[in-house]
Write a protein that holds these residues in place. Sequence first.
Motif, PDB file in Angstrom:
ATOM      1  N   ILE A 109       0.858  -1.189   0.000  1.00 31.82           N
ATOM      2  CA  ILE A 109       0.000   0.000   0.000  1.00 31.82           C
ATOM      3  C   ILE A 109       0.890   1.233   0.000  1.00 31.82           C
ATOM      4  O   ILE A 109       1.723   1.411   0.879  1.00 31.82           O
ATOM      5  CB  ILE A 109      -0.935   0.014   1.219  1.00 31.82           C
ATOM      6  N   ALA A 110       0.719   2.087  -1.018  1.00 33.21           N
ATOM      7  CA  ALA A 110       1.549   3.283  -1.166  1.00 33.21           C
ATOM      8  C   ALA A 110       0.738   4.533  -0.847  1.00 33.21           C
ATOM      9  O   ALA A 110      -0.452   4.614  -1.168  1.00 33.21           O
ATOM     10  CB  ALA A 110       2.089   3.372  -2.600  1.00 33.21           C
ATOM     11  N   GLU A 111       1.394   5.492  -0.219  1.00 33.84           N
ATOM     12  CA  GLU A 111       0.750   6.775   0.067  1.00 33.84           C
ATOM     13  C   GLU A 111       0.871   7.678  -1.160  1.00 33.84           C
ATOM     14  O   GLU A 111       1.960   7.907  -1.677  1.00 33.84           O
ATOM     15  CB  GLU A 111       1.400   7.444   1.270  1.00 33.84           C
ATOM     16  N   ILE A 112      -0.273   8.195  -1.627  1.00 34.01           N
ATOM     17  CA  ILE A 112      -0.292   9.080  -2.793  1.00 34.01           C
ATOM     18  C   ILE A 112      -0.295  10.545  -2.374  1.00 34.01           C
ATOM     19  O   ILE A 112       0.373  11.377  -2.961  1.00 34.01           O
ATOM     20  CB  ILE A 112      -1.531   8.785  -3.668  1.00 34.01           C
ATOM     21  N   SER A 113      -1.069  10.870  -1.338  1.00 30.95           N
ATOM     22  CA  SER A 113      -1.147  12.260  -0.872  1.00 30.95           C
ATOM     23  C   SER A 113      -1.382  12.286   0.625  1.00 30.95           C
ATOM     24  O   SER A 113      -2.160  11.488   1.159  1.00 30.95           O
ATOM     25  CB  SER A 113      -2.273  13.009  -1.585  1.00 30.95           C
ATOM     26  N   ARG A 114      -0.698  13.222   1.306  1.00 29.58           N
ATOM     27  CA  ARG A 114      -0.901  13.408   2.748  1.00 29.58           C
ATOM     28  C   ARG A 114      -1.849  14.555   3.055  1.00 29.58           C
ATOM     29  O   ARG A 114      -2.096  14.854   4.227  1.00 29.58           O
ATOM     30  CB  ARG A 114       0.444  13.697   3.426  1.00 29.58           C
ATOM     31  N   ARG A 115      -2.399  15.205   2.021  1.00 28.66           N
ATOM     32  CA  ARG A 115      -3.209  16.400   2.272  1.00 28.66           C
ATOM     33  C   ARG A 115      -4.599  16.348   1.663  1.00 28.66           C
ATOM     34  O   ARG A 115      -5.422  17.211   1.946  1.00 28.66           O
ATOM     35  CB  ARG A 115      -2.485  17.643   1.727  1.00 28.66           C
ATOM     36  N   VAL A 116      -4.878  15.363   0.839  1.00 29.40           N
ATOM     37  CA  VAL A 116      -6.163  15.312   0.147  1.00 29.40           C
ATOM     38  C   VAL A 116      -6.913  14.049   0.540  1.00 29.40           C
ATOM     39  O   VAL A 116      -6.380  12.942   0.437  1.00 29.40           O
ATOM     40  CB  VAL A 116      -5.981  15.363  -1.384  1.00 29.40           C
ATOM     41  N   GLY A 117      -8.132  14.214   0.997  1.00 36.38           N
ATOM     42  CA  GLY A 117      -9.013  13.105   1.335  1.00 36.38           C
ATOM     43  C   GLY A 117     -10.442  13.604   1.318  1.00 36.38           C
ATOM     44  O   GLY A 117     -10.744  14.631   0.713  1.00 36.38           O
ATOM     45  N   THR A 118     -11.348  12.903   1.991  1.00 41.52           N
ATOM     46  CA  THR A 118     -12.738  13.342   2.048  1.00 41.52           C
ATOM     47  C   THR A 118     -13.366  12.880   3.358  1.00 41.52           C
ATOM     48  O   THR A 118     -13.021  11.803   3.869  1.00 41.52           O
ATOM     49  CB  THR A 118     -13.545  12.792   0.857  1.00 41.52           C
ATOM     50  N   PRO A 119     -14.280  13.673   3.915  1.00 42.35           N
ATOM     51  CA  PRO A 119     -14.955  13.260   5.148  1.00 42.35           C
ATOM     52  C   PRO A 119     -16.191  12.412   4.897  1.00 42.35           C
ATOM     53  O   PRO A 119     -16.806  11.933   5.840  1.00 42.35           O
ATOM     54  CB  PRO A 119     -15.355  14.609   5.774  1.00 42.35           C
TER      55      PRO A 119
END
Length: 462
Positions: A171-181
Amino acid sequence: MASWALRINTGYTIRARCAANATLSQGTLHLHLFSASAGINTTGLQLTAAQLTTNYVEYTAELTAPLATIPSDLVLRVYADGTPNSNGQFYIDCIEIFPTAQPVNTSIVRASRVEDPESYDGVEGFLSVAENNGQAIRAAFKLRERLYFVKEHSLHATQDDGVNEPSLWTIAEISRRVGTPSVRGVGFGEDWVVIAHRTGLYIFNGGEPIKISQEIQPTWNQINWQYGHTLWVTVDTKERRIFIGVPLGAATSPNKVLMLDYRDLDDASDIAGRPPITITFTGRKTATDKTRKWSPWTVAANSCALLERTNGTAIVAIGGGVPGVGGGGATGKVYQLADTQLSDDGTAIPSYYTTHYFPERAVEQSLGLGAHRKLFSYLTMFVEGAGNLGLTTFVDSSSVPQAQQPLPLSSPSAKDLELPINVHGERVAFQVSTNQTGAWFRLQKFCPSVRVDPWAPVRGLN
């Protein structure tokens, strides 16, 4: 056989899917903890024959209160007593033990076995997604053979390596700042997705997520993020529109729809790179046609989806919200968007367009208008529609609106509409609008006549 490692000072709950055959008429099924050395014999889950049906049902009960120590001989006992009748059978499909205060592990994804979508392994079927970052998984999507997990403030990806079970996939991290609630905070476009995050709307096509909502940031900041889990995102790839239902202000459910029109843009890079307003090399602000365009809709909608019809077409269907909840005209109905419908369930659709402030500095210089007061004496525009076209002027500031004479609309229009306005000010913005049932307008040309104020070129007062 899966195993559980209980923690001290932690209460646990048990849930299980249970059923019985049709001939079972007596007896009791027990699932509880037992330890001879510590004298533990919890009540756990007890199901009588009368409670069970021939269909599987999930049952839940407290397994144990917090234990100060965990004895080495503590076991989970599963048995039946009460003298079950002959040929009577209890069935247990799944047993799950979890901390009572944490009924779900928000960083765990369960994956089924290959070619067996209803079978889950209790050990090798788990994917743990950034379990220590304190965020919950809210959504998942597939894009070009990769599986993406969207947490509240981060984005991660994995894929089947063709060798190992899911628990061993990388499992790779793509972004540490973008997600959704929200579980509905991801919308699917044409080989790309959009993700609604607290900081804005982002578009993602496999690289770095790019923000595409900066131009409406003041509106985005009004979203009630305490209820951000209720927002939704839907993409209409036919009409090329992105819909985001959001709770604005004090609303506790989506009471507005933010609509992004990208009809003139062909792919994700165009959408990301074509904001409504651009700055030229000379520092001038310009607005062109082939850009993304935002429009706020006063629609209370708890949900929205593309629905396939029996005739092979897809329509945008909007769930009109629950009456009395969220505001904005919630009705509890389901609506279909239709180009020929010129009212909102029988009520008027308020529509408007507001121009920039005329004239901009470059025009002042090129036309010799000076830097101070002007006279806007006349206005022509080519506009088609139905009903009456409202006209409002904003002199120097949006806080000072002045209503002008309304104009009757027709379609098709034979010529430009003309109106003497006689408005004085350093700068003036115009708003055209309709607000009657069945009314609409399509504006193609807008041309105000302006010159230096012949009577008071300088106002001379503070």
